[in-house]
Design a protein around this motif. Structure first.
Motif, PDB file in Angstrom:
ATOM      1  N   PHE A  68       0.789  -1.058   0.083  1.00  0.00           N
ATOM      2  CA  PHE A  68      -0.011  -0.023  -0.031  1.00  0.00           C
ATOM      3  C   PHE A  68       0.806   1.200   0.072  1.00  0.00           C
ATOM      4  CE2 PHE A  68      -0.080  -1.477   4.392  1.00  0.00           C
ATOM      5  CZ  PHE A  68       0.657  -0.618   5.116  1.00  0.00           C
ATOM      6  N   PHE A  69       0.249   2.614  -0.421  1.00  0.00           N
ATOM      7  CA  PHE A  69       0.781   3.777  -0.356  1.00  0.00           C
ATOM      8  C   PHE A  69       0.967   4.274   0.783  1.00  0.00           C
ATOM      9  CE2 PHE A  69      -0.822   3.471  -4.962  1.00  0.00           C
ATOM     10  CZ  PHE A  69       0.156   3.251  -5.459  1.00  0.00           C
ATOM     11  N   PRO A  70       1.996   4.916   1.292  1.00  0.00           N
ATOM     12  CA  PRO A  70       1.779   5.933   2.391  1.00  0.00           C
ATOM     13  C   PRO A  70       0.532   6.639   2.155  1.00  0.00           C
ATOM     14  CG  PRO A  70       4.123   6.383   1.598  1.00  0.00           C
ATOM     15  CD  PRO A  70       3.206   5.313   0.401  1.00  0.00           C
ATOM     16  N   PRO A  71      -0.327   7.013   3.093  1.00  0.00           N
ATOM     17  CA  PRO A  71      -1.659   7.374   2.987  1.00  0.00           C
ATOM     18  C   PRO A  71      -1.670   8.770   2.246  1.00  0.00           C
ATOM     19  CG  PRO A  71      -1.473   6.553   5.171  1.00  0.00           C
ATOM     20  CD  PRO A  71      -0.002   6.281   4.507  1.00  0.00           C
ATOM     21  N   HIS A  72      -0.664   9.753   2.490  1.00  0.00           N
ATOM     22  CA  HIS A  72      -0.730  11.059   1.802  1.00  0.00           C
ATOM     23  C   HIS A  72      -0.298  11.019   0.555  1.00  0.00           C
ATOM     24  CE1 HIS A  72       3.814  10.150   2.738  1.00  0.00           C
ATOM     25  NE2 HIS A  72       3.951  11.013   1.841  1.00  0.00           N
ATOM     26  N   MET A  73       0.251   9.608  -0.028  1.00  0.00           N
ATOM     27  CA  MET A  73       0.428   9.747  -1.451  1.00  0.00           C
ATOM     28  C   MET A  73      -0.677   8.933  -2.220  1.00  0.00           C
ATOM     29  SD  MET A  73       4.535   8.681  -1.290  1.00  0.00           S
ATOM     30  CE  MET A  73       4.420   8.056  -2.841  1.00  0.00           C
ATOM     31  N   ALA A  74      -1.748   8.540  -1.565  1.00  0.00           N
ATOM     32  CA  ALA A  74      -2.690   7.776  -2.238  1.00  0.00           C
ATOM     33  C   ALA A  74      -3.535   8.946  -3.093  1.00  0.00           C
ATOM     34  CB  ALA A  74      -3.666   7.126  -1.465  1.00  0.00           C
ATOM     35  N   ASP A  75      -3.582   8.917  -4.536  1.00  0.00           N
ATOM     36  CA  ASP A  75      -4.323   9.860  -5.264  1.00  0.00           C
ATOM     37  C   ASP A  75      -5.655   9.326  -5.674  1.00  0.00           C
ATOM     38  OD1 ASP A  75      -5.054  11.698  -6.925  1.00  0.00           O
ATOM     39  OD2 ASP A  75      -3.122  12.073  -8.042  1.00  0.00           O
TER      40      ASP A  75
ATOM     41  N   GLY B  25      -5.486  -4.342  -2.491  1.00  0.00           N
ATOM     42  CA  GLY B  25      -4.984  -5.774  -2.483  1.00  0.00           C
ATOM     43  C   GLY B  25      -4.262  -6.132  -3.416  1.00  0.00           C
ATOM     44  N   THR B  26      -3.500  -7.293  -3.101  1.00  0.00           N
ATOM     45  CA  THR B  26      -2.359  -7.802  -4.327  1.00  0.00           C
ATOM     46  C   THR B  26      -2.778  -9.304  -4.882  1.00  0.00           C
ATOM     47  OG1 THR B  26      -0.610  -6.423  -3.481  1.00  0.00           O
ATOM     48  CG2 THR B  26       0.145  -8.247  -4.792  1.00  0.00           C
TER      49      THR B  26
ATOM     50  N   LEU C 119      -4.923   0.468   7.115  1.00  0.00           N
ATOM     51  CA  LEU C 119      -4.273  -0.390   6.303  1.00  0.00           C
ATOM     52  C   LEU C 119      -3.566  -1.437   7.324  1.00  0.00           C
ATOM     53  CD1 LEU C 119      -2.490   2.637   4.523  1.00  0.00           C
ATOM     54  CD2 LEU C 119      -4.247   1.069   3.637  1.00  0.00           C
ATOM     55  N   ASP C 120      -3.529  -2.527   6.825  1.00  0.00           N
ATOM     56  CA  ASP C 120      -3.084  -3.688   7.654  1.00  0.00           C
ATOM     57  C   ASP C 120      -1.558  -3.653   7.707  1.00  0.00           C
ATOM     58  OD1 ASP C 120      -2.862  -5.950   9.037  1.00  0.00           O
ATOM     59  OD2 ASP C 120      -3.666  -7.260   7.685  1.00  0.00           O
TER      60      ASP C 120
END
Length: 296
Positions: free
Chosen positions: A192-199, A208-209, A251-252
């Motif tokens: 997952f992205f750092p929260p501040h980078m999720a656009d 998920g992956t 985020l887990d």
């Protein structure tokens, strides 16, 4: 302008993952400063984290991740798609990891390898400060990514993954092919992205992956979830799906994972990162009429 003097638990854990991938504390501190954090706070925080010391976060204390079973986990032990039935080999709840058998045929695996081999480049990691991709010492594989629906095989696999997970194909990043040679690895990290980078304009956060193994590895190359005590040996055509974001936006952190070094032979895998919403908006994608393929 008031400088930021606290970090979230999610950002702290992303920093831990970056440090484990050999990103220097100074580089991470400078990235925080560029994002508006107080200079002294940024450096002190990074060195405390690097030294495994307790730090103050915005939550004050760790809030437990609220586990939700994703759609793929509510379908039973045999998952049906329009062209293939897939058997569940095992499941883990915390973190949520589903181990699946024969997601791809041997021929599909071989064809993906053949189509991607000449297009491989050194794998990249996301720079925390700029959000740009760059090479990182913690990830030593080679990779390439197909465009959405680039060819018949890719479209068929994307459709199958969408039917298995319940997420539209348009929520998925381009199918990435990974190749690990002898001794190559990907050190512990989060997907997952750092929260501040999720656009939000680009599909938002990864949720998920879907990781598919394209060959049998003679020795090494396991996918390891160190905090959960899980290890998956690559088996040609098999896959794992792990889910790490819930409806509350948590985020887990138990989803931290690695690809351990290949000790004999090589490792091939295909990865589909799935985001909250459609990545390919009308302003970012168009259909090439002559080929009928989607171009980013």
């Amino acid at each position: 302008m008031t400088k930021i003097m606290q970090i979230s638990d999610e950002l702290k854990d992303w920093i831990v993952g970056a440090l484990k991938s050999n990103v220097s504390p100074i580089a991470l501190a400078n990235a925080l400063i560029k994002k508006g954090f107080d200079n002294r706070f940024a450096y002190e925080t990074l060195y405390k984290i690097a030294g495994n010391e307790a730090i103050k976060t915005t939550e004050g204390q760790q809030i437990r991740y609220n586990y939700e079973v994703p759609e793929i986990g509510r379908k039973g032990n045999i998952l049906f798609t329009s062209d293939k039935d897939v058997r569940v080999l095992s499941r883990n709840e915390k973190p949520f990891v589903l181990h699946l058998d024969q997601v791809l045929s041997s021929e599909e695996c071989d064809e993906l390898i053949s189509l991607s081999r000449s297009r491989l480049q050194p794998s990249l990691v996301v720079d925390m400060g700029s959000g740009e991709e760059r090479e990182g010492s913690g990830r030593t594989s080679k990779s390439m990514a197909f465009r959405l629906k680039e060819n018949e095989l890719v479209e068929r696999i994307e459709t199958r993954i969408a039917e298995l997970t319940g997420y539209p194909a348009e929520n998925g990043e381009g199918l990435q092919i990974l190749n690990y040679g002898l001794g190559e690895e990907y050190k512990p990290h989060f997907d997952f992205f750092p929260p501040h980078m999720a656009d939000a304009s680009k599909g938002g956060q990864r949720v998920g992956t879907f990781l598919i193994y394209l060959n049998d590895v003679a020795d090494g190359g396991e996918t390891v979830f160190s905090k959960a005590g899980l290890s998956f040996v690559p088996k040609k055509g098999a896959a794992i799906y792990f889910h790490y974001a819930n409806e509350q936006g948590q985020l887990d952190r138990l989803s931290v994972h690695s690809s351990v070094p290949v000790r004999k032979g090589e490792k091939w895998a295909a990865t589909k990162w799935i985001r909250e919403s459609n990545i390919y908006t009308a302003t970012r994608v168009f259909k090439e009429k002559s080929k009928g393929s989607l171009i980013r």
